[in-house]
Scaffold this motif. Sequence first.
Motif, PDB file in Angstrom:
ATOM      1  N   GLN A 215       0.832  -1.201   0.000  1.00 22.59           N
ATOM      2  CA  GLN A 215       0.000   0.000   0.000  1.00 22.59           C
ATOM      3  C   GLN A 215       0.867   1.252   0.000  1.00 22.59           C
ATOM      4  O   GLN A 215       2.023   1.226   0.428  1.00 22.59           O
ATOM      5  CB  GLN A 215      -0.923   0.012   1.226  1.00 22.59           C
ATOM      6  CG  GLN A 215      -1.992  -1.082   1.214  1.00 22.59           C
ATOM      7  CD  GLN A 215      -2.908  -0.995   2.417  1.00 22.59           C
ATOM      8  OE1 GLN A 215      -2.471  -0.672   3.513  1.00 22.59           O
ATOM      9  NE2 GLN A 215      -4.183  -1.283   2.213  1.00 22.59           N
ATOM     10  N   ALA A 216       0.277   2.347  -0.473  1.00 22.11           N
ATOM     11  CA  ALA A 216       0.978   3.634  -0.483  1.00 22.11           C
ATOM     12  C   ALA A 216       1.224   4.093   0.961  1.00 22.11           C
ATOM     13  O   ALA A 216       0.475   3.713   1.861  1.00 22.11           O
ATOM     14  CB  ALA A 216       0.137   4.652  -1.247  1.00 22.11           C
ATOM     15  N   PRO A 217       2.274   4.890   1.192  1.00 24.14           N
ATOM     16  CA  PRO A 217       3.219   5.431   0.199  1.00 24.14           C
ATOM     17  C   PRO A 217       4.282   4.400  -0.192  1.00 24.14           C
ATOM     18  O   PRO A 217       4.693   3.585   0.624  1.00 24.14           O
ATOM     19  CB  PRO A 217       3.843   6.620   0.927  1.00 24.14           C
ATOM     20  CG  PRO A 217       3.779   6.237   2.381  1.00 24.14           C
ATOM     21  CD  PRO A 217       2.511   5.449   2.544  1.00 24.14           C
ATOM     22  N   TYR A 218       4.710   4.464  -1.459  1.00 27.12           N
ATOM     23  CA  TYR A 218       5.616   3.454  -1.996  1.00 27.12           C
ATOM     24  C   TYR A 218       7.070   3.907  -2.110  1.00 27.12           C
ATOM     25  O   TYR A 218       7.951   3.108  -2.405  1.00 27.12           O
ATOM     26  CB  TYR A 218       5.126   3.020  -3.381  1.00 27.12           C
ATOM     27  CG  TYR A 218       3.791   2.318  -3.348  1.00 27.12           C
ATOM     28  CD1 TYR A 218       3.667   1.049  -2.800  1.00 27.12           C
ATOM     29  CD2 TYR A 218       2.650   2.922  -3.859  1.00 27.12           C
ATOM     30  CE1 TYR A 218       2.443   0.391  -2.765  1.00 27.12           C
ATOM     31  CE2 TYR A 218       1.420   2.273  -3.837  1.00 27.12           C
ATOM     32  CZ  TYR A 218       1.324   1.010  -3.290  1.00 27.12           C
ATOM     33  OH  TYR A 218       0.114   0.364  -3.255  1.00 27.12           O
ATOM     34  N   ASN A 243       5.556   6.829  -6.737  1.00 24.90           N
ATOM     35  CA  ASN A 243       5.134   7.906  -5.833  1.00 24.90           C
ATOM     36  C   ASN A 243       3.722   8.398  -6.116  1.00 24.90           C
ATOM     37  O   ASN A 243       3.023   8.872  -5.214  1.00 24.90           O
ATOM     38  CB  ASN A 243       6.112   9.090  -5.932  1.00 24.90           C
ATOM     39  CG  ASN A 243       7.350   8.863  -5.077  1.00 24.90           C
ATOM     40  OD1 ASN A 243       7.254   8.339  -3.975  1.00 24.90           O
ATOM     41  ND2 ASN A 243       8.512   9.225  -5.598  1.00 24.90           N
ATOM     42  N   ASN A 244       3.303   8.313  -7.395  1.00 30.45           N
ATOM     43  CA  ASN A 244       1.981   8.821  -7.766  1.00 30.45           C
ATOM     44  C   ASN A 244       0.881   7.769  -7.649  1.00 30.45           C
ATOM     45  O   ASN A 244      -0.280   8.051  -7.925  1.00 30.45           O
ATOM     46  CB  ASN A 244       2.025   9.347  -9.206  1.00 30.45           C
ATOM     47  CG  ASN A 244       2.985  10.512  -9.357  1.00 30.45           C
ATOM     48  OD1 ASN A 244       3.071  11.359  -8.473  1.00 30.45           O
ATOM     49  ND2 ASN A 244       3.715  10.561 -10.469  1.00 30.45           N
ATOM     50  N   VAL A 245       1.235   6.556  -7.261  1.00 27.79           N
ATOM     51  CA  VAL A 245       0.257   5.466  -7.164  1.00 27.79           C
ATOM     52  C   VAL A 245      -0.398   5.485  -5.785  1.00 27.79           C
ATOM     53  O   VAL A 245       0.290   5.515  -4.761  1.00 27.79           O
ATOM     54  CB  VAL A 245       0.937   4.098  -7.408  1.00 27.79           C
ATOM     55  CG1 VAL A 245      -0.083   2.971  -7.310  1.00 27.79           C
ATOM     56  CG2 VAL A 245       1.617   4.087  -8.775  1.00 27.79           C
ATOM     57  N   ASP A 275      12.733  -5.811  -9.698  1.00 28.35           N
ATOM     58  CA  ASP A 275      11.790  -5.882  -8.579  1.00 28.35           C
ATOM     59  C   ASP A 275      10.881  -4.664  -8.621  1.00 28.35           C
ATOM     60  O   ASP A 275      11.296  -3.582  -9.052  1.00 28.35           O
ATOM     61  CB  ASP A 275      12.533  -5.881  -7.236  1.00 28.35           C
ATOM     62  CG  ASP A 275      13.409  -7.105  -7.036  1.00 28.35           C
ATOM     63  OD1 ASP A 275      13.276  -8.055  -7.830  1.00 28.35           O
ATOM     64  OD2 ASP A 275      14.215  -7.102  -6.088  1.00 28.35           O
ATOM     65  N   GLY A 276       9.644  -4.813  -8.138  1.00 31.98           N
ATOM     66  CA  GLY A 276       8.761  -3.657  -8.100  1.00 31.98           C
ATOM     67  C   GLY A 276       7.368  -4.003  -7.621  1.00 31.98           C
ATOM     68  O   GLY A 276       7.137  -5.046  -6.998  1.00 31.98           O
ATOM     69  N   ILE A 277       6.435  -3.109  -7.918  1.00 34.31           N
ATOM     70  CA  ILE A 277       5.023  -3.318  -7.612  1.00 34.31           C
ATOM     71  C   ILE A 277       4.235  -3.147  -8.903  1.00 34.31           C
ATOM     72  O   ILE A 277       4.700  -2.488  -9.838  1.00 34.31           O
ATOM     73  CB  ILE A 277       4.508  -2.325  -6.547  1.00 34.31           C
ATOM     74  CG1 ILE A 277       4.766  -0.879  -6.994  1.00 34.31           C
ATOM     75  CG2 ILE A 277       5.144  -2.612  -5.196  1.00 34.31           C
ATOM     76  CD1 ILE A 277       4.134   0.166  -6.090  1.00 34.31           C
ATOM     77  N   CYS A 278       3.047  -3.744  -8.957  1.00 33.40           N
ATOM     78  CA  CYS A 278       2.252  -3.658 -10.182  1.00 33.40           C
ATOM     79  C   CYS A 278       0.769  -3.557  -9.845  1.00 33.40           C
ATOM     80  O   CYS A 278       0.341  -3.841  -8.719  1.00 33.40           O
ATOM     81  CB  CYS A 278       2.507  -4.864 -11.084  1.00 33.40           C
ATOM     82  SG  CYS A 278       2.067  -6.459 -10.349  1.00 33.40           S
ATOM     83  N   THR A 279      -0.013  -3.164 -10.829  1.00 31.00           N
ATOM     84  CA  THR A 279      -1.458  -3.128 -10.682  1.00 31.00           C
ATOM     85  C   THR A 279      -1.981  -4.524 -10.361  1.00 31.00           C
ATOM     86  O   THR A 279      -1.399  -5.531 -10.794  1.00 31.00           O
ATOM     87  CB  THR A 279      -2.129  -2.611 -11.970  1.00 31.00           C
ATOM     88  OG1 THR A 279      -3.552  -2.797 -11.875  1.00 31.00           O
ATOM     89  CG2 THR A 279      -1.647  -3.360 -13.194  1.00 31.00           C
ATOM     90  N   THR A 280      -3.079  -4.590  -9.626  1.00 31.02           N
ATOM     91  CA  THR A 280      -3.658  -5.894  -9.287  1.00 31.02           C
ATOM     92  C   THR A 280      -4.337  -6.543 -10.490  1.00 31.02           C
ATOM     93  O   THR A 280      -4.822  -7.670 -10.393  1.00 31.02           O
ATOM     94  CB  THR A 280      -4.666  -5.752  -8.132  1.00 31.02           C
ATOM     95  OG1 THR A 280      -5.624  -4.733  -8.454  1.00 31.02           O
ATOM     96  CG2 THR A 280      -3.957  -5.381  -6.836  1.00 31.02           C
TER      97      THR A 280
END
Length: 382
Positions: A215-218, A243-245, A275-280
């Motif tokens: 969850q944000a903040p990322y 940062n904008n997600v 490595d990172g995060i992505c949309t569900t």
Amino acid sequence: MKIPNSWKKVQFGDVVSKINDKVSNREEWIFNRYIGGEHFDEGEIRVTKSAPIEGNEEVIGSAFHMRFKPGQVLYVTRNPRLRKGGMVNFEGVCSNVSFVMEANETKLLQSLLPFVIQTEDFVKHTCNNAHGSTNPFLNWKDIANYEFLLPPLVEQKKINEVLWGVENSIIKLEIYLQKLRSFQDKIITNLLKPKKGGKLTKFGEIIKLSKEKSQAPYGNLKYLGLEHIDSGVSICNKFSDANNVKSVTSVFKKGDILYGKLRPYLDKAVIASFDGICTTEILVINANDKTTNDFLMLHIRTKDFIDYNTRLGFGTKMPRTSVEIISNYEIYLPSISEQKILLNTTNKLNKLIADVNKNKASLKNLRNKLSNELLKGELRLD
């Protein structure tokens, strides 16, 4: 910056018109293709994707009533940071969220218009003038008041020749890639055929789904959305700043399979290169000890797998597949040693495709650099 001789500063709306060719009565539609937001690729000069109207009547809402014709330029007014726009070479219909545009060719060449809307200055202007935060949008006046330097027609023709020379080289590579992928699909389909009497295995028995969320903040994490993944390509190096997600995301690691479950016919699946995060809307998948991610990707890339998920997907306007649907897909699973042999057979072709994609990316970078410099007068063609 000093304005070059014979160049002049103009407003976009003074040299480009928004075409309102409205066709609300579907009985009057003499075309058979439509373009939705999902058919635009980020930062492209041409819009080459579309879908048939027949069979998609429920997907095509009442907002789809703007006719476009060959040679016109479309521009998506939602989320301008995604740089969705380009020239079309066929007739069809799009929604009123997309502007249909034509240049006044006594002032600006129509063939230069798609390059203008992909320049860094244009994108910066549209992002700064968009309304709303969750789903920022633009009105025509927001685009019409964009100011830029306009070279004389004689110089426009020279610039046009250079830019389309690069773009035509990209087109040739795309045609070559289509042939390679078609050949690849035939080879892989043949290699993956079950042996006589061979047992079929469900995907659900050989995959592990990551459920790790964030969850944000990322902070400074890399964020991957569906817009960053190109159709039919197994590697993705594009991403944006997290940062904008604001929404909940899925966590992925380098080497994971990232599969786009929304509109499975778009064939968006890659092996993560970071490595990172992505949309569900992206599933994070890994193989268990019975197979490997590379072998799973062979199946995910096949027409059979794409057609299976497209056919069984649910939802009309935003069709998507699910973990349950994917898990029930059946394949013939050879031994690990046999899988390695199959992968070795396809690796040379994969490397060739990767090399062509790399060349294509280099040409796109060159095209973008030339567009920005030539259309600002920083680079002159004497």
